[in-house]
Design a protein around this motif. Structure first.
Motif, PDB file in Angstrom:
ATOM      1  N   PHE A 179       0.844  -1.200   0.000  1.00 48.97           N
ATOM      2  CA  PHE A 179       0.000   0.000   0.000  1.00 48.97           C
ATOM      3  C   PHE A 179       0.875   1.244   0.000  1.00 48.97           C
ATOM      4  N   THR A 180       0.330   2.335  -0.519  1.00 48.83           N
ATOM      5  CA  THR A 180       1.060   3.606  -0.455  1.00 48.83           C
ATOM      6  C   THR A 180       0.869   4.199   0.936  1.00 48.83           C
ATOM      7  N   HIS A 181       1.657   5.231   1.220  1.00 46.57           N
ATOM      8  CA  HIS A 181       1.538   5.882   2.521  1.00 46.57           C
ATOM      9  C   HIS A 181       0.115   6.408   2.719  1.00 46.57           C
ATOM     10  N   ARG A 182      -0.417   7.072   1.676  1.00 47.16           N
ATOM     11  CA  ARG A 182      -1.766   7.623   1.773  1.00 47.16           C
ATOM     12  C   ARG A 182      -2.790   6.523   2.070  1.00 47.16           C
ATOM     13  N   GLN A 183      -2.661   5.401   1.356  1.00 50.31           N
ATOM     14  CA  GLN A 183      -3.569   4.273   1.606  1.00 50.31           C
ATOM     15  C   GLN A 183      -3.443   3.773   3.040  1.00 50.31           C
ATOM     16  N   ASN A 184      -2.198   3.715   3.515  1.00 52.16           N
ATOM     17  CA  ASN A 184      -1.988   3.248   4.880  1.00 52.16           C
ATOM     18  C   ASN A 184      -2.630   4.174   5.907  1.00 52.16           C
ATOM     19  N   VAL A 185      -2.574   5.487   5.648  1.00 52.88           N
ATOM     20  CA  VAL A 185      -3.193   6.437   6.561  1.00 52.88           C
ATOM     21  C   VAL A 185      -4.713   6.212   6.596  1.00 52.88           C
ATOM     22  N   GLU A 186      -5.305   5.991   5.422  1.00 59.80           N
ATOM     23  CA  GLU A 186      -6.739   5.691   5.345  1.00 59.80           C
ATOM     24  C   GLU A 186      -7.076   4.406   6.098  1.00 59.80           C
ATOM     25  N   TYR A 192      -5.467   3.106   8.509  1.00 60.04           N
ATOM     26  CA  TYR A 192      -5.304   3.327   9.941  1.00 60.04           C
ATOM     27  C   TYR A 192      -6.553   3.965  10.539  1.00 60.04           C
ATOM     28  N   LYS A 193      -7.122   4.923   9.797  1.00 60.12           N
ATOM     29  CA  LYS A 193      -8.338   5.583  10.276  1.00 60.12           C
ATOM     30  C   LYS A 193      -9.447   4.558  10.509  1.00 60.12           C
ATOM     31  N   ASN A 194      -9.555   3.593   9.583  1.00 54.88           N
ATOM     32  CA  ASN A 194     -10.554   2.543   9.752  1.00 54.88           C
ATOM     33  C   ASN A 194     -10.188   1.608  10.895  1.00 54.88           C
ATOM     34  N   PHE A 195      -8.901   1.369  10.992  1.00 55.27           N
ATOM     35  CA  PHE A 195      -8.411   0.421  11.989  1.00 55.27           C
ATOM     36  C   PHE A 195      -8.697   0.893  13.415  1.00 55.27           C
ATOM     37  N   VAL A 196      -8.444   2.181  13.704  1.00 56.78           N
ATOM     38  CA  VAL A 196      -8.637   2.654  15.072  1.00 56.78           C
ATOM     39  C   VAL A 196     -10.097   2.590  15.508  1.00 56.78           C
ATOM     40  N   LEU A 197     -10.999   2.595  14.526  1.00 58.30           N
ATOM     41  CA  LEU A 197     -12.422   2.539  14.866  1.00 58.30           C
ATOM     42  C   LEU A 197     -12.887   1.133  15.246  1.00 58.30           C
ATOM     43  N   LEU A 198     -12.074   0.133  14.909  1.00 58.20           N
ATOM     44  CA  LEU A 198     -12.467  -1.252  15.183  1.00 58.20           C
ATOM     45  C   LEU A 198     -12.494  -1.519  16.692  1.00 58.20           C
ATOM     46  N   PHE A 256       1.225   4.108  10.964  1.00 59.70           N
ATOM     47  CA  PHE A 256       0.933   4.765  12.235  1.00 59.70           C
ATOM     48  C   PHE A 256       0.931   6.281  12.134  1.00 59.70           C
ATOM     49  N   TYR A 257       1.677   6.802  11.170  1.00 62.16           N
ATOM     50  CA  TYR A 257       1.864   8.249  11.100  1.00 62.16           C
ATOM     51  C   TYR A 257       1.428   8.815   9.761  1.00 62.16           C
ATOM     52  N   THR A 258       0.902  10.042   9.822  1.00 59.53           N
ATOM     53  CA  THR A 258       0.482  10.712   8.600  1.00 59.53           C
ATOM     54  C   THR A 258       1.702  11.170   7.799  1.00 59.53           C
ATOM     55  N   GLU A 259       1.422  11.700   6.625  1.00 55.10           N
ATOM     56  CA  GLU A 259       2.514  12.157   5.764  1.00 55.10           C
ATOM     57  C   GLU A 259       3.221  13.393   6.325  1.00 55.10           C
ATOM     58  N   ASP A 260       2.623  14.037   7.344  1.00 57.08           N
ATOM     59  CA  ASP A 260       3.302  15.162   7.999  1.00 57.08           C
ATOM     60  C   ASP A 260       4.146  14.711   9.175  1.00 57.08           C
ATOM     61  N   GLU A 261       4.018  13.441   9.526  1.00 56.15           N
ATOM     62  CA  GLU A 261       4.744  12.946  10.704  1.00 56.15           C
ATOM     63  C   GLU A 261       5.841  11.961  10.330  1.00 56.15           C
ATOM     64  N   PHE A 262       5.752  11.391   9.146  1.00 54.27           N
ATOM     65  CA  PHE A 262       6.720  10.371   8.736  1.00 54.27           C
ATOM     66  C   PHE A 262       7.007  10.456   7.245  1.00 54.27           C
ATOM     67  N   CYS A 263       8.282  10.434   6.893  1.00 57.92           N
ATOM     68  CA  CYS A 263       8.684  10.312   5.486  1.00 57.92           C
ATOM     69  C   CYS A 263       9.517   9.058   5.321  1.00 57.92           C
ATOM     70  N   HIS A 264       9.161   8.268   4.322  1.00 56.76           N
ATOM     71  CA  HIS A 264       9.941   7.086   3.980  1.00 56.76           C
ATOM     72  C   HIS A 264      11.226   7.580   3.324  1.00 56.76           C
ATOM     73  N   TYR A 265      12.374   7.313   3.981  1.00 53.72           N
ATOM     74  CA  TYR A 265      13.625   7.976   3.590  1.00 53.72           C
ATOM     75  C   TYR A 265      14.795   7.015   3.724  1.00 53.72           C
ATOM     76  N   ASN A 266      15.729   7.101   2.788  1.00 56.41           N
ATOM     77  CA  ASN A 266      16.965   6.308   2.871  1.00 56.41           C
ATOM     78  C   ASN A 266      18.123   7.245   3.201  1.00 56.41           C
ATOM     79  N   MET A 267      18.683   7.087   4.378  1.00 49.76           N
ATOM     80  CA  MET A 267      19.725   8.021   4.817  1.00 49.76           C
ATOM     81  C   MET A 267      21.099   7.729   4.218  1.00 49.76           C
TER      82      MET A 267
END
Ligand code: SAH
Ligand code: ZN
Ligand code: ZN
Ligand code: ZN
Ligand code: ZN
Length: 429
Positions: free
Chosen positions: A70-77, A79-85, A198-209
């Motif tokens: 899944f993409t980050h955006r999909q994962n955020v969506e 998660y929103k459903n998941f917390v409601l379970l 777990f984190y929105t796109e403002d809280e986490f960036c997938h990054y290779n250091m």
């Protein structure tokens, strides 16, 4: 700029040199920036090699197949459903949330059920650590060390933390941020994409250091840039704890780019200052780090880990951790806990560990590992307590060491096994 060719699923490859014994110039090749194990990423290409169209196509196909489900955006969506379970329906399969509709498909796998909201706030504890893989070696801070870092950061007046490979610190900040009176924010940059659940796109960036690669492209880069912009004097610090097997040179180059990004956010250029940094790394990398960052100095504080079998302190008292904080902040500002034995050396103007004695001859507190070091007049420096001066090698070493061997023959006596400077025939004249 943004690379137009992505060589492997972890972004652009790095250029390496293969040196063979005796030869000055090695052949240069590209390999994965993050995986040193060819089992984990098989990307390899000689610098001067012509790559066929079919191989390029195969590579693209391979990269497509190695993208997260899944993409980050999909994962955020999700998660929103998941917390409601309800609790009983909160299921995690190793690395991924399962929504009820997906249970069937994964029924033969191992699950974690009844995930509480407290657990949700602590993903680093919840997610299965990737410690087996060299690439993703995940060593989490012990609570004490994480709390110390956070107190230090807030005590120094920072309000934003760029957490590069420090998910534990990030989550500590995130969970405190929901409380009142805590104004610190954090942005996590990490290669572990599971955090996008777990984190929105403002809280986490997938990054290779290792290659300064933002998997999320220009949008993610912009998120980082915005975060680094200090409006209304909200000071930013970068905290990073890279895998120790990593290439210091590659890391340094990425960190310089992040520091440049910070600098570029303000026209005045921060009065020629550098973005404040804590680089957490073992003390034996000191000279390597200083080579790239002459403004850094090493602090005596020993960073402890939870799941690090080697470094954590056992029942029989505290085992020494070799991991330290390297920083470009003024050392005297880094206050270390007196209750853990650290003290302030007024001559060095920094906090040192209890065993670290100020050497009158070196005019500094010289111990690197926390034990009391001793001064060797012949070496003109302080050395580890277990070392002795070896006449043969002309330096200090462990008593039972094998004396330095060289392939070349000695210029003075023509025999092999030592250099001109240590020739036994000279020491008798
Ligand atoms: N002590 C830290 C974790 C350090 S472990 C804490 O408790 O927060 C190293 C971290 O770096 C892991 O989170 C790992 O996922 C991340 N990492 C490993 N390789 C990386 C890479 N190439 N780019 C970015 N992050 C990486
Ligand atoms: Zn001192
Ligand atoms: Zn000394
Ligand atoms: Zn010596
Ligand atoms: Zn010797």
């Amino acid at each position: 700029g943004v690379p137009c060719v992505i060589d492997c699923p972890l972004g652009p490859a790095l250029l390496f040199v293969k040196t063979s014994q005796g030869k000055e110039e090695g052949r240069r090749f590209y390999a994965c920036s993050a995986c040193r194990d060819r089992k984990d990423c098989n990307f390899f290409q000689w610098e001067d090699e012509k790559v066929s169209e079919t191989r390029l196509a195969a590579r693209e196909e391979y990269n497509r197949n190695h993208q997260p489900p899944f993409t980050h955006r999909q994962n955020v969506e999700r998660y929103k459903n998941f917390v409601l379970l309800p609790l009983s329906k909160k299921v995690l399969e190793f690395h991924q949330w399962l929504l009820p509709a997906e249970w069937e498909k994964h029924s033969d796998h191992q699950f974690l059920c009844d995930i509480s909201s407290a657990q949700l706030k602590s993903p680093s504890q919840l997610l299965y650590p990737l410690e087996n893989k060299k690439t993703n070696a995940q060593y989490l801070f012990a609570d004490r060390s994480c709390q110390f870092l956070l107190d230090l950061i807030t005590g120094l007046g920072f309000r934003r933390v760029l957490s590069v490979g420090t998910p534990r610190l990030h989550e500590m900040i995130q969970s405190k941020a929901s409380q009142e009176d805590f104004r610190v924010r954090s942005l996590l940059l990490d290669i572990d994409f599971r955090y996008s659940q777990f984190y929105t796109e403002d809280e986490f960036c997938h990054y290779n250091m290792f290659n300064h690669y933002f998997f999320g492209g220009e949008a993610a880069r912009e998120t980082c840039r915005k975060f680094l912009y200090q409006d209304s004097g909200e000071r930013v610090i970068m905290v990073t704890d890279p895998p120790f097997g990593g290439l210091v040179e590659a890391l340094a180059s990425s960190f310089k780019k992040l520091m440049a990004m910070w600098k570029d956010t303000e026209k005045e250029g921060h009065n020629n200052q550098e973005m404040p940094v804590f680089w957490i790394f073992p003390y034996f990398f000191e000279s390597r780090i200083l080579e790239f960052f002459p403004s850094f100095s090493m602090m005596d504080y020993q960073v402890d880990y939870d799941n690090h079998a080697l470094y954590k302190h056992g029942k029989t008292g505290r085992r020494q951790s070799p991991v330290r904080i390297f920083t470009n902040l003024t050392p005297s500002m880094i206050v270390l806990p007196v209750e853990e034995g650290y003290r302030f050396c007024t001559i060095c103007q920094r906090y040192v560990s209890s065993g670290n004695q100020h050497c009158e001859i070196c005019n500094s507190c010289t111990s690197k590992d926390g034990r009391r070091w001793k001064h060797c007049v012949l070496c003109k420096k302080c050395v580890k307590p277990s070392w002795f001066h070896c006449k043969n090698c002309n330096c200090c070493a462990l008593q039972n060491h094998t004396c330095e061997k060289t392939d070349a023959v000695c210029f003075v006596c023509g025999k092999a096994g030592h250099k001109r400077s240590t020739c036994p025939s000279l020491s008798h004249t």
